[in-house]
Scaffold this motif. Structure first.
Motif, PDB file in Angstrom:
ATOM      1  N   ASP A   1      -4.561  19.214 -69.385  1.00 25.94           N
ATOM      2  CA  ASP A   1      -5.694  17.977 -69.395  1.00 25.94           C
ATOM      3  C   ASP A   1      -6.004  16.827 -70.173  1.00 25.94           C
ATOM      4  OD1 ASP A   1      -5.944  18.118 -72.336  1.00 25.94           O
ATOM      5  OD2 ASP A   1      -6.168  20.711 -72.300  1.00 25.94           O
ATOM      6  N   VAL A   2      -6.875  15.963 -70.008  1.00 27.33           N
ATOM      7  CA  VAL A   2      -6.935  15.519 -69.616  1.00 27.33           C
ATOM      8  C   VAL A   2      -5.780  14.591 -71.290  1.00 27.33           C
ATOM      9  CG1 VAL A   2      -8.072  12.985 -70.278  1.00 27.33           C
ATOM     10  CG2 VAL A   2      -8.168  13.863 -68.620  1.00 27.33           C
ATOM     11  N   GLU A   3      -7.326  15.644 -72.916  1.00 31.85           N
ATOM     12  CA  GLU A   3      -6.583  15.551 -74.056  1.00 31.85           C
ATOM     13  C   GLU A   3      -5.715  15.793 -74.506  1.00 31.85           C
ATOM     14  OE1 GLU A   3     -10.741  15.955 -73.536  1.00 31.85           O
ATOM     15  OE2 GLU A   3      -9.221  16.789 -72.617  1.00 31.85           O
ATOM     16  N   GLU A   4      -4.795  16.418 -73.813  1.00 31.93           N
ATOM     17  CA  GLU A   4      -3.246  16.319 -74.056  1.00 31.93           C
ATOM     18  C   GLU A   4      -2.226  15.123 -73.470  1.00 31.93           C
ATOM     19  OE1 GLU A   4       0.459  20.193 -74.316  1.00 31.93           O
ATOM     20  OE2 GLU A   4      -1.271  20.195 -72.585  1.00 31.93           O
TER      21      GLU A   4
ATOM     22  N   ASN B   1       7.814  22.014 -63.562  1.00 33.34           N
ATOM     23  CA  ASN B   1       6.347  21.463 -63.066  1.00 33.34           C
ATOM     24  C   ASN B   1       5.642  19.552 -62.793  1.00 33.34           C
ATOM     25  OD1 ASN B   1       5.233  23.692 -63.408  1.00 33.34           O
ATOM     26  ND2 ASN B   1       4.531  24.175 -65.144  1.00 33.34           N
ATOM     27  N   LEU B   2       5.117  19.411 -62.212  1.00 29.39           N
ATOM     28  CA  LEU B   2       4.900  17.900 -62.211  1.00 29.39           C
ATOM     29  C   LEU B   2       4.092  17.260 -62.832  1.00 29.39           C
ATOM     30  CD1 LEU B   2       3.567  15.890 -60.116  1.00 29.39           C
ATOM     31  CD2 LEU B   2       1.707  16.702 -60.777  1.00 29.39           C
ATOM     32  N   ASP B   3       3.539  18.268 -64.298  1.00 30.54           N
ATOM     33  CA  ASP B   3       3.103  17.477 -65.592  1.00 30.54           C
ATOM     34  C   ASP B   3       4.183  17.430 -66.577  1.00 30.54           C
ATOM     35  OD1 ASP B   3       3.225  20.197 -66.198  1.00 30.54           O
ATOM     36  OD2 ASP B   3       0.964  20.421 -65.230  1.00 30.54           O
TER      37      ASP B   3
ATOM     38  N   LYS C   1      -3.802  15.743 -59.627  1.00 33.75           N
ATOM     39  CA  LYS C   1      -3.248  15.685 -61.608  1.00 33.75           C
ATOM     40  C   LYS C   1      -2.107  15.006 -60.540  1.00 33.75           C
ATOM     41  CE  LYS C   1      -2.170  18.637 -64.267  1.00 33.75           C
ATOM     42  NZ  LYS C   1      -1.776  19.697 -65.046  1.00 33.75           N
ATOM     43  N   ALA C   2      -1.637  14.878 -59.530  1.00 36.02           N
ATOM     44  CA  ALA C   2      -0.327  14.265 -58.869  1.00 36.02           C
ATOM     45  C   ALA C   2      -0.982  11.678 -59.033  1.00 36.02           C
ATOM     46  CB  ALA C   2       0.271  14.415 -57.937  1.00 36.02           C
ATOM     47  N   LEU C   3      -1.727  12.163 -58.992  1.00 34.77           N
ATOM     48  CA  LEU C   3      -2.443  10.902 -58.533  1.00 34.77           C
ATOM     49  C   LEU C   3      -2.824  10.542 -59.582  1.00 34.77           C
ATOM     50  CD1 LEU C   3      -3.688  10.848 -55.474  1.00 34.77           C
ATOM     51  CD2 LEU C   3      -1.693  10.547 -56.324  1.00 34.77           C
ATOM     52  N   VAL C   4      -2.745  10.630 -61.514  1.00 37.48           N
ATOM     53  CA  VAL C   4      -3.999  10.470 -62.717  1.00 37.48           C
ATOM     54  C   VAL C   4      -2.824   9.349 -63.239  1.00 37.48           C
ATOM     55  CG1 VAL C   4      -4.148  11.462 -65.261  1.00 37.48           C
ATOM     56  CG2 VAL C   4      -5.272  12.379 -63.086  1.00 37.48           C
ATOM     57  N   GLU C   5      -3.394   8.477 -63.522  1.00 35.86           N
ATOM     58  CA  GLU C   5      -2.475   7.851 -63.873  1.00 35.86           C
ATOM     59  C   GLU C   5      -2.065   7.935 -65.835  1.00 35.86           C
ATOM     60  OE1 GLU C   5      -3.930   3.844 -65.796  1.00 35.86           O
ATOM     61  OE2 GLU C   5      -3.638   2.766 -63.862  1.00 35.86           O
TER      62      GLU C   5
ATOM     63  N   GLY D   1       0.614  21.768 -56.679  1.00 36.08           N
ATOM     64  CA  GLY D   1       0.124  22.493 -56.256  1.00 36.08           C
ATOM     65  C   GLY D   1      -1.172  22.250 -57.309  1.00 36.08           C
ATOM     66  N   GLY D   2      -1.802  23.968 -56.847  1.00 32.75           N
ATOM     67  CA  GLY D   2      -3.271  24.353 -57.110  1.00 32.75           C
ATOM     68  C   GLY D   2      -4.597  23.321 -56.946  1.00 32.75           C
ATOM     69  N   MET D   3      -6.108  23.442 -57.964  1.00 32.60           N
ATOM     70  CA  MET D   3      -7.254  23.236 -56.830  1.00 32.60           C
ATOM     71  C   MET D   3      -7.986  21.950 -57.423  1.00 32.60           C
ATOM     72  SD  MET D   3      -6.514  25.913 -54.788  1.00 32.60           S
ATOM     73  CE  MET D   3      -9.208  25.825 -54.318  1.00 32.60           C
ATOM     74  N   ALA D   4      -6.810  21.201 -58.341  1.00 33.11           N
ATOM     75  CA  ALA D   4      -7.105  20.146 -58.289  1.00 33.11           C
ATOM     76  C   ALA D   4      -8.559  20.220 -59.551  1.00 33.11           C
ATOM     77  CB  ALA D   4      -7.186  19.086 -57.374  1.00 33.11           C
ATOM     78  N   THR D   5      -9.161  20.750 -60.778  1.00 36.06           N
ATOM     79  CA  THR D   5     -10.101  20.711 -61.084  1.00 36.06           C
ATOM     80  C   THR D   5      -9.835  20.872 -62.331  1.00 36.06           C
ATOM     81  OG1 THR D   5      -9.266  23.440 -61.259  1.00 36.06           O
ATOM     82  CG2 THR D   5     -10.321  22.896 -59.542  1.00 36.06           C
ATOM     83  N   ARG D   6      -7.926  20.722 -62.925  1.00 36.16           N
ATOM     84  CA  ARG D   6      -7.832  20.691 -64.495  1.00 36.16           C
ATOM     85  C   ARG D   6      -8.644  19.286 -64.812  1.00 36.16           C
ATOM     86  NH1 ARG D   6      -3.995  24.231 -67.198  1.00 36.16           N
ATOM     87  NH2 ARG D   6      -4.843  26.196 -66.311  1.00 36.16           N
ATOM     88  N   MET D   7      -8.226  17.928 -64.100  1.00 31.63           N
ATOM     89  CA  MET D   7      -8.166  16.919 -64.530  1.00 31.63           C
ATOM     90  C   MET D   7      -9.041  16.006 -64.287  1.00 31.63           C
ATOM     91  SD  MET D   7      -4.970  16.556 -66.259  1.00 31.63           S
ATOM     92  CE  MET D   7      -4.200  14.841 -66.472  1.00 31.63           C
ATOM     93  N   GLY D   8     -10.696  16.571 -64.513  1.00 36.58           N
ATOM     94  CA  GLY D   8     -11.885  15.836 -64.136  1.00 36.58           C
ATOM     95  C   GLY D   8     -11.747  15.931 -62.392  1.00 36.58           C
TER      96      GLY D   8
END
Length: 377
Positions: A355-358, A222-224, A103-107, A92-99
């Motif tokens: 996040d992207v860096e991690e 957690n998804l991530d 997040k589920a759809l981030v490669e 869930g969440g508000m889709a703000t951390r990965m640009g």
């Protein structure tokens, strides 16, 4: 200036209906508004006796190669083969951390998203046990549509094998206790936290149908955290102690956040901001991974007076107030056992990506673990 109740009553009917369908309670929001800024620290901190965990509160899994390890593995595999386990992923969440991308759809790996890897895990479990493990994703208003579109034909009707269900929502408030309006003058909707899971899952009907067909255990992750996969040994250990809830923990590595402790003599999991001011969190040697194995029946019957924590957010460069509940508070409603799991090597079960860096740092470990556990061809 109109009161909060008047502001809510004046909202468009379709918006109110949408909010109410997702757990919105105007009376609860009014109570939150009345409490803003009043003894917030005292409200958040646990009252009573808070002590470090005692020897025996944090168990270790049996070592590989031992009879107990083999017993746990066989018990876990047997439960999987009986169809007694469902995997519930927090997406869930508000889709703000990965640009701004869900997040589920981030490669994560070339051609593989977080969602793809969870689906690959599901496929691997079906191949190895011969029985599907239901995959449920707790989404939010911000993530549900894109995730369902990506799942496509994987979604089944009525959704018992692959499904999404939405967490709850509420409306942000101003520091003065009125409705927070965004730059367009619209109320600001937000998701109220991972602690929504027991209520939202129950309301979805998925949990009741799972129990009715013999389901016993809901594995929550957690998804991530792609290290937190369904593991027969852990499952067998959980079944062996007979309690309704197990929580995975790892040795601390500079982490800040929740950990196990004793509250009025009872083992619970609590965030650092819930601790008394004179309690040093450094005395707690392990850290919460937000991975749980829960009895489906106990989760369904859970009646808990949830604590909603006051949180300040920056929205449109202005201060907004929102109230959230935290999933580890489930340990205040269900007796919990804590189990230490690895955070290094191919057995690692804690690979959070915030996040992207991690993500860039963790990609090699994620790929190695996915291959070792059979999720990549």
């Amino acid at each position: 200036m109109s009161s909060l109740a008047q502001q809510i009553a004046a909202l468009p009917g379709p918006l109110l209906a949408r909010l109410r369908a997702r757990g919105f309670d105007p009376d609860r929001v009014a109570r939150w508004a009345a409490s803003i800024g009043k003894d917030r620290d005292a409200r958040n901190r646990l009252q009573g006796t808070v002590e470090p965990p005692v020897p025996g509160d944090i168990a270790d899994l049996p070592a590989e190669g031992t009879p107990e390890h083999a017993r746990c593995r066989e018990a876990g595999l047997a439960a999987l083969r009986r169809g007694e386990v469902a995997l519930c992923v927090l997406a869930g969440g508000m889709a703000t951390r990965m640009g701004g991308v869900v997040k589920a759809l981030v490669e994560v790996l070339p051609g593989r998203t977080f969602l793809d890897l969870r689906l690959a895990e599901s496929d691997h479990l079906r191949r190895t046990t011969g029985v599907p493990v239901p995959l449920w994703l707790m989404t939010s208003e911000a993530t549900n549509g894109p995730i369902r579109e990506a799942l496509g034909a994987r979604l089944d009707e009525p959704g018992d094998l692959c499904a999404t269900f939405e967490q709850h929502v509420s409306l942000r408030l101003t520091p003065e206790g009125g409705l927070f309006l965004d730059e367009a003058g619209e109320p600001s909707v937000y998701a109220t936290g991972h602690g929504d899971l027991p209520d939202a899952l129950r309301e979805s009907g998925l949990l009741g149908r799972f129990i009715a067909r013999g389901g016993k255990i809901v594995w929550i992750a957690n998804l991530d955290n792609l290290g937190a996969t369904v593991d027969p040994v852990l499952l067998g250990w959980h079944l062996g102690h007979g309690g309704p809830l197990s929580v995975e923990v790892v040795d601390k590595g500079g982490d800040k956040g929740g950990g196990p402790l004793r509250w009025n003599g009872r083992p619970v999991m609590a965030e650092d901001f819930r601790l008394p001011v004179d309690f040093d969190p450094k005395v707690v040697p392990v850290f919460n991974t937000n991975t749980f194995l829960a009895s489906a029946e106990a989760l369904d019957a859970l009646a808990l007076d949830w604590i909603y924590v006051e949180v300040e957010k920056k929205v449109d460069d202005r201060k907004a107030i929102q109230f959230e509940r935290i999933l580890n508070e489930v340990t205040f409603g269900l007796p919990a056992r804590f189990v230490r799991v690895p955070r290094e090597g191919l057995a690692a079960r804690f690979l959070p990506v915030k996040d992207v860096e991690e993500l860039e740092r963790r990609r090699p470990a994620i790929e190695a673990i996915a291959r070792a556990r059979g999720f990549l061809g």
